[in-house]
Write an enzyme that holds these catalytic residues in place. Sequence first.
Site, PDB file in Angstrom:
ATOM      1  N   HIS A 105      32.691   3.714   8.780  1.00 42.19           N
ATOM      2  CA  HIS A 105      33.210   4.851   8.020  1.00 42.19           C
ATOM      3  C   HIS A 105      34.233   5.556   8.901  1.00 42.19           C
ATOM      4  O   HIS A 105      34.611   5.086   9.946  1.00 42.19           O
ATOM      5  CB  HIS A 105      32.077   5.833   7.706  1.00 42.19           C
ATOM      6  N   ARG A 130      17.920   3.511  13.483  1.00 42.49           N
ATOM      7  CA  ARG A 130      19.192   3.928  12.873  1.00 42.49           C
ATOM      8  C   ARG A 130      20.321   3.642  13.859  1.00 42.49           C
ATOM      9  O   ARG A 130      20.282   4.078  15.011  1.00 42.49           O
ATOM     10  CB  ARG A 130      19.155   5.418  12.500  1.00 42.49           C
ATOM     11  N   CYS A 145      29.824  -0.630   4.336  1.00 43.97           N
ATOM     12  CA  CYS A 145      28.414  -0.289   4.493  1.00 43.97           C
ATOM     13  C   CYS A 145      27.550  -0.635   3.269  1.00 43.97           C
ATOM     14  O   CYS A 145      27.243  -1.797   3.061  1.00 43.97           O
ATOM     15  CB  CYS A 145      28.307   1.185   4.866  1.00 43.97           C
TER      16      CYS A 145
HETATM   17  N1  GLN Z   1      21.491   2.567   2.966  1.00 46.97           N
HETATM   18  C1  GLN Z   1      22.128   1.658   3.817  1.00 46.97           C
HETATM   19  C2  GLN Z   1      21.606   1.677   5.254  1.00 46.97           C
HETATM   20  O1  GLN Z   1      21.217   2.714   5.788  1.00 46.97           O
HETATM   21  C3  GLN Z   1      23.600   1.922   3.768  1.00 46.97           C
HETATM   22  C4  GLN Z   1      23.998   3.149   4.506  1.00 46.97           C
HETATM   23  C5  GLN Z   1      25.442   3.480   4.355  1.00 46.97           C
HETATM   24  O2  GLN Z   1      26.093   3.033   3.423  1.00 46.97           O
HETATM   25  N2  GLN Z   1      25.937   4.329   5.232  1.00 46.97           N
HETATM   26  O3  GLN Z   1      21.604   0.624   5.837  1.00 46.97           O
END
Ligand code: GLN
Length: 250
Positions: free
Chosen positions: A202, A139, A105
């Site tokens: 994750h 998101r 990520c």
């Molecule tokens: N900040 C980044 C995004 O939202 C990475 C998020 C994350 O590592 N979970 O794209």
Amino acid sequence: MSQAGAGFAEESKGTIKVAQLYPRDMNIYGDWGNALVLQRRIGWHGYTPELVEYNVGDEFPEDVDIIVGGGGQDSGQLVIQDDLQARAGVLKDLAEDGAPMLLICGLYQLFGRFFETRTGAVIPGIGVLDVETHGTDERLIGNVKVSTPEFGEVLGYENHSGQTTLGSGVRPLGTVPKGTGNNSSDGHEGARYRNIVASYLHGSLLPKNPAIADFLIRTAAERKYGTFVPGNPDDRYAELAREHAARRPR
Ligand code: GLN
């Protein structure tokens, strides 16, 4: 050194050193578990694990065999960006030399060319991976199933608003029968380049996907010792975790 206990070989086949990048700032949704899985499986394969952390301002560890990096909020990415740029050379050299790496990520994004946040700020990446990321108002969140040519079905959980597109210098980790992955348009998840596995997933990723853990360990052993002699990992918990993860709704 010998390690007592079921599943451990009596004589170590050698040391494998794992460096976790920026665990203080880039380590969300259980990403630390990736380092712990590597530590345990290296032992199960009969090698001696050595786990080190690298945070902003630390001296970069020597003789690293595997690099792992986790996710973080945009704010964590801002905290590490200067230090990461200062380490770009050593990380690029390791990548080009075939060192195995797992990048999740937020660090997946910053090993690319750049991450342009939702507000238009550009966080430069280190350009190890030919990818670029743009923050969006959408998101991408939920459980993901990835079909991969190398590791079979990969299972995990995504939560990001950055959307990543791959250049011609990398190939995708796989395609997504469930979930979104890199972006909401092309059906790809993650990136593969040399011995780097980069992914949005994750969960953490490795407890449910031991095939990727073993790829990293095998590659590290072959690079360091010329050969990898596998041991007998105990995969019962991994199999249970996979069964549960596969049943979860998006
Ligand atoms: N900040 C980044 C995004 O939202 C990475 C998020 C994350 O590592 N979970 O794209």
